[in-house]
Design an enzyme around this catalytic site. Structure first.
Site, mmCIF file in Angstrom:
data_model
loop_
_atom_site.group_PDB
_atom_site.id
_atom_site.type_symbol
_atom_site.label_atom_id
_atom_site.label_comp_id
_atom_site.label_asym_id
_atom_site.label_seq_id
_atom_site.Cartn_x
_atom_site.Cartn_y
_atom_site.Cartn_z
ATOM 1 N N ARG A 191 0.819 -1.229 0.000
ATOM 2 C CA ARG A 191 0.000 0.000 0.000
ATOM 3 C C ARG A 191 0.849 1.273 0.000
ATOM 4 O O ARG A 191 0.433 2.297 -0.536
ATOM 5 C CB ARG A 191 -0.944 -0.012 1.210
ATOM 6 C CG ARG A 191 -2.050 -1.019 1.019
ATOM 7 C CD ARG A 191 -3.003 -1.073 2.165
ATOM 8 N NE ARG A 191 -4.180 -1.875 1.809
ATOM 9 C CZ ARG A 191 -5.171 -2.150 2.618
ATOM 10 N NH1 ARG A 191 -5.156 -1.694 3.846
ATOM 11 N NH2 ARG A 191 -6.183 -2.866 2.218
ATOM 12 N N LYS A 207 -19.694 -17.437 0.231
ATOM 13 C CA LYS A 207 -21.109 -17.122 0.434
ATOM 14 C C LYS A 207 -21.766 -16.387 -0.724
ATOM 15 O O LYS A 207 -21.236 -15.412 -1.228
ATOM 16 C CB LYS A 207 -21.260 -16.265 1.696
ATOM 17 C CG LYS A 207 -20.911 -17.021 2.964
ATOM 18 C CD LYS A 207 -21.085 -16.138 4.176
ATOM 19 C CE LYS A 207 -20.970 -16.967 5.445
ATOM 20 N NZ LYS A 207 -20.963 -16.140 6.631
ATOM 21 N N GLY A 224 -10.175 -9.215 -1.223
ATOM 22 C CA GLY A 224 -9.074 -9.688 -0.388
ATOM 23 C C GLY A 224 -8.484 -11.028 -0.759
ATOM 24 O O GLY A 224 -7.276 -11.166 -0.957
ATOM 25 N N GLY A 270 -13.361 -3.767 0.089
ATOM 26 C CA GLY A 270 -14.737 -3.308 0.325
ATOM 27 C C GLY A 270 -15.167 -2.248 -0.664
ATOM 28 O O GLY A 270 -16.306 -2.246 -1.154
#
Length: 395
Positions: free
Chosen positions: A35, A197, A353, A376
Site C-alpha cells: 500500500r 457465500k 481480499g 470493500g
C-alpha cells in the site's frame, strides 16, 4: 474527473489521504509494504513539481490513542519505499500538526499520526475535517481502500477545497480499471465470482448481470446453487436460506442471455484439513461425510475455454480453499488461464481480499492487467454504489 495531472504543485502543500493501513508483525515491523508502494507515483509527481507532501492515514481500529496503532512504526519503511526521509508528526491535529505542516519545505514529506486516534474521523466530524484541511493547499484523495467510507479525511474534508481537490494516480487508476469492466468493456466479458457465500455477492451479481456475457461461479457458493437444483452436496458449505435466490439468479441470467458456468466436478475431502483423504467426484453426487473444497479437472477445462475466449475478465474470489495446498490447484489454474488471456490482449481486473492474496501468493500479480487495492470499496463499486470519497472529489 480531476486528477493529479491537472495541477502544478510547485510551492504547494499537498494534503494526501493515503491508505497506509499496512500489516505489522509482533515487533511492529511492516510485513507487506504494497500500500505504501502504491502511493509512490502520486508522491513522486508532487515532489517533482516542487511541492511538499502531508500524508494522512489510519492504521487498524484503535480505541483512542494506542501505541500499537501508531503510524510512527511505519516511518522507516515509508522512508525506504518512498526514497525520501519521511518526517513524523506525533499528532494529526493541534499545535503539533500545525507546526510540522507550517515548517515543511518543498521536496519534503510529513506523515501525520493515526487519524483514527480521534473518534471524529469515523464520525465524519466537520470541525475535525476543517482542522485537517487547514494544513494543506490542495487535497488529494489517493485512498481507494477507504473511498466507501464518509469519514472526515476521505469525504467531508473535500468541502474545504472547492476547486483545489483531485484524485491521486492510484485512485484514478482504480476508477478507470473498474469503469473498463462496468462501462467501457470489450466483449465478451466474463466475471469469475468465488468465495464461500452467495449472500456476500448478491448485489454484485445483480448489478453486473447486465454487463457480462459469462459468469463463472465457484468456491463455496457453488454448493448453494447445486443443492437448489436438487444435487447432493454431502457436508459441503451451503446457505440453505439462499437456495431460492440462487434459482432466481439462474432465471435472471437466462433472461438476460448471460451464460452461467458452475463446477461440474470437485475435489472432495473427508475433513476440512490439508491431511484429509480426497477424491474427484461429480459436483451433484458428493457422498455424505465428504465436502467439496476445490474445483475439479473437468470444471477447470470448461472454465479455461470461457476465459480464453473473453476480452474483459473480472476476478473476485477463489475457486477453493487455496490456503491449504491440497485445495489450491483450482485457484492457481484459474489465475494461469486469466494470465494467458491477458497476455493475448484481454483486460483483467482482480479484486477482493482473497483473490488479491492468491495472485500475490502464487506470483501471478504481474501477469494481470490490474490488481485492485481496495476490497470493500471495489465490491461497493461493483454493486453499483457511488462511493462517498469519490463523489466528494467530483462535486
Amino acid at each position: 474527473m480531476k486528477t493529479l495531472n491537472d495541477f502544478n504543485f510547485n510551492n504547494k502543500k499537498a494534503l494526501i489521504r493515503v491508505d497506509f493501513n499496512v500489516p505489522l508483525d509482533e515487533n511492529f515491523e511492516v510485513t507487506d509494504a504494497t500500500r505504501i508502494e502504491a502511493a509512490k507515483p502520486t508522491i513522486d509527481k508532487i515532489l517533482a513539481d516542487g511541492g511538499s507532501v502531508i500524508l494522512m492515514s489510519h492504521l487498524g481500529r484503535p480505541k483512542g490513542k494506542e501505541d500499537k496503532y501508531s503510524l510512527q512504526h511505519i516511518v522507516s519503511t515509508a522512508t525506504e519505499v518512498l526514497g525520501h526521509e519521511v518526517k513524523f508528526a506525533s499528532d494529526c491535529r493541534g499545535e503539533v500538526a500545525k507546526n510540522a505542516a507550517d515548517n515543511l519545505k518543498p521536496g519534503e514529506i510529513l506523515l501525520l499520526e493515526n487519524l483514527r486516534f480521534y473518534a471524529e474521523e469515523e464520525d465524519g466530524d466537520v470541525a475535525f475535517a476543517k482542522e485537517l484541511a487547514s494544513l494543506g493547499d490542495i487535497y488529494v484523495n489517493d485512498a481507494f481502500g477507504t473511498a466507501h467510507r464518509a469519514h472526515a479525511s476521505t469525504t467531508i474534508i473535500a468541502r474545504f477545497f472547492p476547486n483545489e481537490k483531485c484524485f491521486g494516480l492510484l485512485l484514478a487508476k482504480e476508477i478507470e480499471s473498474l469503469n473498463k469492466v462496468l462501462k467501457d468493456s470489450e466483449k465478451p466479458v466474463c466475471a469469475v465470482l468465488g468465495g464461500s457465500k452467495v449472500s456476500s455477492k448478491i448485489t454484485v451479481i445483480e448489478n453486473i448481470l447486465d454487463k457480462v456475457d459469462h459468469m463463472i461461479i465457484g468456491g463455496g457458493m457453488t454448493f448453494t446453487f447445486i443443492k437448489a437444483q436438487g444435487g447432493k452436496i454431502g457436508d459441503s458449505i451451503c446457505e440453505d436460506d439462499k437456495q431460492e435466490l440462487a434459482l432466481e439468479i439462474l432465471r435472471l441470467a437466462k433472461e438476460k442471455g448471460v451464460q452461467i458456468h458452475i463446477p461440474v466436478d470437485v475435489v472432495a475431502a473427508d475433513a476440512f484439513s490439508n491431511d484429509a483423504n480426497t477424491k474427484i467426484v461429480d459436483v451433484r453426487e458428493i457422498p455424505d461425510g465428504w465436502q467439496g473444497l476445490d474445483a475439479g479437472p473437468k470444471s477447470l477445462e470448461n472454465f479455461k475455454k470461457v476465459i480464453l475466449a473473453s476480452k474483459t475478465i473480472l476476478w473476485n474470489g477463489p475457486l477453493g480453499v487455496f490456503e491449504m495446498e491440497k485445495f489450491a490447484n483450482g485457484t492457481i489454474e484459474l489465475g494461469n488461464f486469466i494470465a494467458e488471456a491477458t497476455a493475448k490482449g484481454a483486460f483483467s481486473l482482480v479484486g477482493g481480499g482473497d483473490s488479491v492474496a492468491a495472485v500475490k501468493q502464487f506470483g501471478l500479480e504481474p501477469k494481470m492487467s490490474y490488481v485492485s487495492t481496495g476490497g470493500g470499496a471495489m465490491l461497493e463499486m461493483l454493486e453499483g454504489k457511488i462511493l462517498p470519497g469519490i463523489a466528494a472529489i467530483l462535486e
